[in-house]
Structure formats: C-alpha cells, structure tokens
Design a protein around this motif. Structure first.
Motif, short mmCIF file in Angstrom:
data_model
loop_
_atom_site.label_atom_id
_atom_site.label_comp_id
_atom_site.label_asym_id
_atom_site.label_seq_id
_atom_site.Cartn_x
_atom_site.Cartn_y
_atom_site.Cartn_z
N ILE A 82 0.83 -1.21 0.00
CA ILE A 82 0.00 0.00 0.00
C ILE A 82 0.87 1.26 0.00
CG2 ILE A 82 -1.52 1.35 1.51
CD1 ILE A 82 -2.99 -0.66 -0.22
N ILE A 83 1.95 1.25 0.77
CA ILE A 83 2.83 2.42 0.80
C ILE A 83 3.46 2.64 -0.58
CG2 ILE A 83 4.92 3.40 1.81
CD1 ILE A 83 2.37 3.34 3.60
N ALA A 84 3.87 1.56 -1.24
CA ALA A 84 4.44 1.67 -2.58
C ALA A 84 3.43 2.28 -3.55
CB ALA A 84 4.90 0.31 -3.08
N LEU A 85 2.17 1.85 -3.45
CA LEU A 85 1.13 2.40 -4.32
C LEU A 85 0.88 3.87 -4.01
CD1 LEU A 85 -0.99 1.92 -6.54
CD2 LEU A 85 -2.59 1.23 -4.71
N CYS A 86 0.87 4.21 -2.74
CA CYS A 86 0.69 5.60 -2.33
C CYS A 86 1.78 6.48 -2.95
CB CYS A 86 0.71 5.72 -0.81
SG CYS A 86 0.53 7.41 -0.20
N ASN A 87 3.01 6.03 -2.87
CA ASN A 87 4.12 6.81 -3.41
C ASN A 87 4.05 6.90 -4.94
OD1 ASN A 87 5.23 7.33 -0.87
ND2 ASN A 87 6.39 5.42 -0.88
N GLU A 88 3.67 5.77 -5.56
CA GLU A 88 3.55 5.75 -7.02
C GLU A 88 2.50 6.74 -7.51
OE1 GLU A 88 1.75 2.77 -10.44
OE2 GLU A 88 2.53 1.89 -8.58
N LYS A 89 1.37 6.79 -6.82
CA LYS A 89 0.25 7.64 -7.24
C LYS A 89 0.31 9.03 -6.61
CE LYS A 89 -1.73 4.51 -9.78
NZ LYS A 89 -1.84 4.70 -11.26
N LYS A 90 1.39 9.30 -5.84
CA LYS A 90 1.53 10.58 -5.15
C LYS A 90 0.31 10.88 -4.29
CE LYS A 90 4.75 12.66 -8.45
NZ LYS A 90 5.05 11.42 -9.17
N GLY A 91 -0.09 9.85 -3.53
CA GLY A 91 -1.27 9.95 -2.68
C GLY A 91 -0.95 10.50 -1.31
N GLY A 92 -1.99 10.64 -0.51
CA GLY A 92 -1.86 11.03 0.88
C GLY A 92 -2.45 9.95 1.76
N PHE A 93 -1.73 9.58 2.84
CA PHE A 93 -2.16 8.41 3.61
C PHE A 93 -1.77 8.55 5.07
CE2 PHE A 93 -1.44 3.68 4.54
CZ PHE A 93 -2.80 3.42 4.70
N ILE A 94 -2.73 8.23 5.94
CA ILE A 94 -2.46 8.05 7.36
C ILE A 94 -3.14 6.74 7.77
CG2 ILE A 94 -2.80 8.88 9.72
CD1 ILE A 94 -2.96 11.71 8.64
#
Length: 234
Positions: A82-94
């Motif tokens: 999930i963290i890899a996908l967040c970084n790939e898509k330039k997302g925001g996550f907590i």
C-alpha cells in the motif's frame, strides 16, 4: 470538506455524525452493498471497514487521487504494498491502529516508560487488551502498537499471545460485551508493579481523532502518522 466514508458500520455512523457536526459533507457511504460512486468527489476518505475490504478501499482512493485515513487493522501484512502504491500515485495516507487523541498520547507515555525501564531487568512487561465481542482481530492493533513501542525502546524482541519466552512480551486479548477498548501495560517485579492504562468510554474519541486526521490530511501528499497530526515528534 467533502468526506467519503469507506465502511458504514457503528464507527462509520459515529464518524458521520461528528463530521457533519464539524461542518463537513458526506459524499459516499461505502459498504458491501454499494459501489465507489461518489469517491472522486471527496476531498478525503476515511476507512473504517474490515480487514478483507481495507486494501481495496485504500487502493481505490490512491487511484482516484483522494487522500485516505485508515483505522482498519488486521491487513498490515500488505502495508508495504500500500505504501508503494501511495508513493507511485503521489497519494496522501495516514494509517493508525487507533485515532483516539488520548491513545496517541498514551503511545508516547508507553514509549517513554519503556525507555526508562529498560535498564531495570528485574521488571518484566505484560499487556492486556479488552474489546467488545464484535472485534474481528486479536490482539488489537493498538496492543500491537504498544508492544512495538516497548520493543523499539527496550531489550524485548517480539510479542506473543502464548506463554512468553525470554525477551517476549505477552499480550492477553479478552473479548467482553460492550467494551469499546481498554489497554493496560504492566511492569512487574518481585517487590512492586508499575501500570499504565487507557480506558475508552465510547467510540467518540476514535471517531473524533479520525475526523481531525482527515482535516489535517486533506490536500497533502505523502505517508504520515498521528505524530504528524498532533505534532508529537520529539
């Protein structure tokens, strides 16, 4: 702010009430009976679903470019994905095992106590968590976070639900009707005990913390924690 609720059980309904009271609009109430229609209209999503739905929920947020706050536990074996996908898509996550403001302050106390107790090997540490009978995972994510906090600040190396070996922390998980969540960390020696404890009286604290985290996350990119939200980094 427009909020998508991913998971509309008891917690989702409490989050909805608090979010509306704070002036926000709910644009999606996602459960197993409907689709993600409306997610793209959200400024931020809050996921309090179930372990089997969490990864799909969070992934859909990243693909839709909606930052997401997730309080679902029991899926963290896929956290790196999930963290890899967040970084790939330039997302925001907590992601947090517990969004309660009180619990996050309790985490800080737990870390500090573990650090100052580490030299005193006559004390052994044990944990107990009590939750309602509908909770799906055991031990709780909060208990695991507490155990990891001790491990990071002491000579303990792992936690277990079984009889502990040397350098293991035992977590006892109890399920009792209508208990929102109680966590106790105890240091025992032959002469005395030191105990810290957090008792939730209802779901309001968890829901309020999640909404505050969503307010903070909206418009941001990156992977954050409640330490960032509460400015607790030392």
């Amino acid at each position: 702010m427009k909020i998508a609720l991913l998971g509309y059980g008891k917690m989702g309904k409490v989050i909805e009430r608090i979010a509306i009271k704070r002036g926000h609009e709910i644009v999606l109430k996602k459960d197993e009976n409907n689709t993600y229609d409306g997610l793209s209209n959200a400024d931020v999503a809050i996921d309090f679903s179930v372990p089997t739905a969490a990864v799909e929920n969070i992934s859909n947020c990243f693909h839709t470019h909606v930052p997401v706050v997730s309080g679902t536990t029991g899926w963290l074996e896929r956290y790196d994905e999930i963290i890899a996908l967040c970084n790939e898509k330039k997302g925001g996550f907590i992601s947090s095992s517990n969004f309660s403001l009180g619990v996050n302050l309790f985490f800080e106390v737990n870390d500090y106590l573990a650090k100052i107790m580490a030299p005193y090997t006559s004390y052994s540490v044990a944990m107990e968590e009590i939750h309602h009978t509908q909770k799906l995972d055991a031990p709780s994510g909060t208990a695991i976070s507490l155990a990891n906090g001790v491990i990071e600040n002491s000579n303990y190396t792992k936690w277990t639900i079984d009889k502990p070996a040397a350098n293991e922390i035992q977590i006892e998980a109890l399920r009792v009707e209508d208990v929102p969540g109680t966590h106790t960390v105890t240091y025992n020696s032959n002469v005395d005990s030191i105990e810290i404890k957090h008792t939730a009286h209802n779901r309001e604290g968890f829901a309020l913390g999640a909404v505050i985290a969503a307010e903070w996350l909206a418009g941001k990119q990156g992977v954050f924690t409640m330490k960032d939200v509460l400015n607790l980094e030392r």
